[in-house]
Motif scaffolding. Structure first.
Motif, PDB file in Angstrom:
ATOM      1  N   THR A 161       3.534  17.949 -31.992  1.00 53.50           N
ATOM      2  CA  THR A 161       4.700  18.005 -32.867  1.00 53.50           C
ATOM      3  C   THR A 161       4.214  18.290 -34.283  1.00 53.50           C
ATOM      4  O   THR A 161       3.075  17.970 -34.652  1.00 53.50           O
ATOM      5  CB  THR A 161       5.531  16.698 -32.863  1.00 53.50           C
ATOM      6  N   LEU A 213       5.625  21.993 -32.048  1.00 57.67           N
ATOM      7  CA  LEU A 213       6.964  21.532 -31.668  1.00 57.67           C
ATOM      8  C   LEU A 213       7.583  20.780 -32.847  1.00 57.67           C
ATOM      9  O   LEU A 213       7.095  19.712 -33.233  1.00 57.67           O
ATOM     10  CB  LEU A 213       6.885  20.591 -30.450  1.00 57.67           C
ATOM     11  N   GLY A 252       9.774  18.557 -33.405  1.00 61.07           N
ATOM     12  CA  GLY A 252      10.442  17.630 -32.501  1.00 61.07           C
ATOM     13  C   GLY A 252      11.453  16.762 -33.236  1.00 61.07           C
ATOM     14  O   GLY A 252      11.269  16.422 -34.412  1.00 61.07           O
ATOM     15  N   ASP A 253      12.500  16.379 -32.504  1.00 62.60           N
ATOM     16  CA  ASP A 253      13.448  15.446 -33.138  1.00 62.60           C
ATOM     17  C   ASP A 253      12.850  14.037 -33.203  1.00 62.60           C
ATOM     18  O   ASP A 253      13.473  13.120 -33.742  1.00 62.60           O
ATOM     19  CB  ASP A 253      14.828  15.473 -32.466  1.00 62.60           C
ATOM     20  N   SER A 254      11.607  13.898 -32.702  1.00 62.80           N
ATOM     21  CA  SER A 254      10.867  12.643 -32.927  1.00 62.80           C
ATOM     22  C   SER A 254      10.664  12.419 -34.413  1.00 62.80           C
ATOM     23  O   SER A 254      10.247  11.337 -34.826  1.00 62.80           O
ATOM     24  CB  SER A 254       9.512  12.690 -32.215  1.00 62.80           C
ATOM     25  N   ASP A 279      13.359  21.409 -31.428  1.00 62.04           N
ATOM     26  CA  ASP A 279      14.347  20.623 -30.678  1.00 62.04           C
ATOM     27  C   ASP A 279      15.742  20.842 -31.219  1.00 62.04           C
ATOM     28  O   ASP A 279      15.954  20.790 -32.443  1.00 62.04           O
ATOM     29  CB  ASP A 279      14.051  19.119 -30.846  1.00 62.04           C
ATOM     30  N   LYS A 304      14.400  23.871 -27.799  1.00 61.16           N
ATOM     31  CA  LYS A 304      14.223  22.950 -26.665  1.00 61.16           C
ATOM     32  C   LYS A 304      15.472  22.099 -26.534  1.00 61.16           C
ATOM     33  O   LYS A 304      15.982  21.588 -27.543  1.00 61.16           O
ATOM     34  CB  LYS A 304      12.984  22.055 -26.879  1.00 61.16           C
ATOM     35  N   HIS A 334      13.834  20.268 -21.020  1.00 59.38           N
ATOM     36  CA  HIS A 334      13.112  18.991 -21.155  1.00 59.38           C
ATOM     37  C   HIS A 334      13.731  17.989 -20.187  1.00 59.38           C
ATOM     38  O   HIS A 334      14.905  17.653 -20.315  1.00 59.38           O
ATOM     39  CB  HIS A 334      13.241  18.530 -22.619  1.00 59.38           C
ATOM     40  N   VAL A 342       9.348  21.018 -20.468  1.00 59.03           N
ATOM     41  CA  VAL A 342       8.672  19.775 -20.869  1.00 59.03           C
ATOM     42  C   VAL A 342       9.039  18.695 -19.856  1.00 59.03           C
ATOM     43  O   VAL A 342      10.208  18.554 -19.475  1.00 59.03           O
ATOM     44  CB  VAL A 342       9.084  19.335 -22.299  1.00 59.03           C
ATOM     45  N   GLU A 376       8.539  14.582 -19.476  1.00 62.37           N
ATOM     46  CA  GLU A 376       8.116  13.406 -20.252  1.00 62.37           C
ATOM     47  C   GLU A 376       8.172  12.147 -19.382  1.00 62.37           C
ATOM     48  O   GLU A 376       9.203  11.855 -18.769  1.00 62.37           O
ATOM     49  CB  GLU A 376       9.027  13.263 -21.484  1.00 62.37           C
ATOM     50  N   VAL A 382       1.539  17.925 -24.663  1.00 57.35           N
ATOM     51  CA  VAL A 382       2.056  17.719 -26.011  1.00 57.35           C
ATOM     52  C   VAL A 382       1.985  16.239 -26.336  1.00 57.35           C
ATOM     53  O   VAL A 382       2.093  15.384 -25.436  1.00 57.35           O
ATOM     54  CB  VAL A 382       3.513  18.252 -26.161  1.00 57.35           C
ATOM     55  N   VAL A 434       3.101  13.451 -29.809  1.00 52.14           N
ATOM     56  CA  VAL A 434       3.629  13.321 -31.164  1.00 52.14           C
ATOM     57  C   VAL A 434       2.419  13.225 -32.090  1.00 52.14           C
ATOM     58  O   VAL A 434       1.497  12.437 -31.866  1.00 52.14           O
ATOM     59  CB  VAL A 434       4.533  12.067 -31.262  1.00 52.14           C
TER      60      VAL A 434
HETATM   61  O1  KIV Z   1      10.650  15.273 -30.211  1.00 49.97           O
HETATM   62  C1  KIV Z   1       9.576  15.228 -29.624  1.00 49.97           C
HETATM   63  O2  KIV Z   1       8.547  14.839 -30.172  1.00 49.97           O
HETATM   64  C2  KIV Z   1       9.525  15.649 -28.230  1.00 49.97           C
HETATM   65  C3  KIV Z   1       8.263  15.399 -27.487  1.00 49.97           C
HETATM   66  C4  KIV Z   1       8.144  13.959 -27.186  1.00 49.97           C
HETATM   67  C5  KIV Z   1       8.141  16.239 -26.275  1.00 49.97           C
HETATM   68  O3  KIV Z   1      10.479  16.120 -27.703  1.00 49.97           O
END
Ligand code: KIV
Length: 263
Positions: free
Chosen positions: A22, A41, A43-45, A83, A112, A136, A179, A181, A212, A214
């Motif tokens: 990410t 990525l 990511g929305d994380s 994302d 994604k 995902h 993806v 998870e 992948v 974070v």
């Molecule tokens: O948002 C994110 O970090 C993700 C990963 C966990 C795959 O979608």
């Protein structure tokens, strides 16, 4: 030269693993791609690691567009995947297209979306209109309240069958990447073998086409208990560049994830 969806597909067909992390800003985009990370990525994380929320549910489309722009400005080589945030694509394929097109305009090369066969129409609608999609499945954090927490998915015969079926349907609908998870390693291997597109695992064992994590997790920047599937690559590294380069080598050689990281 820029890594494209075609590059990733060819790597997969040549049994060459690729590394994803990410990424949420320009400086890290530059560091990660120079260390050999193929996929950034957005990511929305970022809702967890940047905003400090417990879930990804409060992340907005504007947040994702802003961070995609930041990453795109710092990147010249990697493939950028973003994302779609909660509530920006689930209502209809048309809603998804309107919002995905803004993410692509900000610099993403693929979007994604989370969800199984229920998202097949949306995947098809986007893909046919020029927007590449990564699906995902497994632990889909935007559904955390429906799943009853962040926990292993596909661990019963019925749910494993359903995930395999979802993966096949999403590929048929036009998904270019998948993806997976927090699913059993055995199931992720079976799904990877059943598909022609590359799979990217996180907590899904070593037999995926790519891995992948974070970014903050693999740099040891997490609060509380380390999830089983995370490895802190800062251990034994002199700096961030070295830690990321070690991650890339570990993914490509199949040393990460080890058995201690899988379910
Ligand atoms: O948002 C994110 O970090 C993700 C990963 C966990 C795959 O979608």
């Amino acid at each position: 030269m820029r890594i494209t969806q075609t590059t990733l597909q060819k790597m997969h067909e040549n049994h060459e693993k690729f590394a994803a992390l990410t990424c949420y800003d320009a400086i890290f985009a530059n560091i990660l791609e120079n260390a050999g990370v193929e996929v950034l990525l957005v990511g929305d994380s970022l809702g967890n690691v940047l905003h400090g929320d417990n879930t990804t549910l409060s992340v907005t489309l504007d947040d994702m567009i802003y961070h995609t722009r930041c990453v795109a400005r710092g990147s010249s080589k990697a493939f950028i995947m973003t994302d779609m945030p909660f509530g920006s694509y689930q209502a209809s394929p048309e809603q998804a297209f309107q919002n995905a097109s803004r993410i692509m305009a900000a610099g993403a090369h693929m979007v994604k979306i989370e969800g199984g066969k229920i998202m097949a129409d949306t995947v098809e609608f986007l893909a046919r209109r020029g927007i590449p999609v990564c699906a995902h499945i497994g632990l889909t954090p935007q559904s955390v309240h429906q799943l009853g927490g962040y926990k292993l998915q596909g661990n019963s015969e019925k749910s494993a069958k359903q995930l395999l079926n979802d993966a096949k349907i999403l590929e048929k609908a036009g998904a270019s990447l998948l993806v997976m998870e927090v699913v059993p390693a055995k199931l992720a291997k079976e799904i990877t073998r059943a598909l022609a597109i590359p799979t990217i695992g996180i907590g899904a064992g070593v037999n995926c086409s790519a891995q992948v994590l974070v970014l903050h997790d693999m740099l040891g920047l997490f609060q509380g208990k380390k999830p089983r599937f995370v490895k802190d690559f800062m251990v034994g590294a002199n700096n961030i560049q070295e830690a990321v380069a070690n991650y890339v080598v570990a993914v490509k050689t199949g040393q990460f994830p080890g058995q201690e990281h899988e379910f």
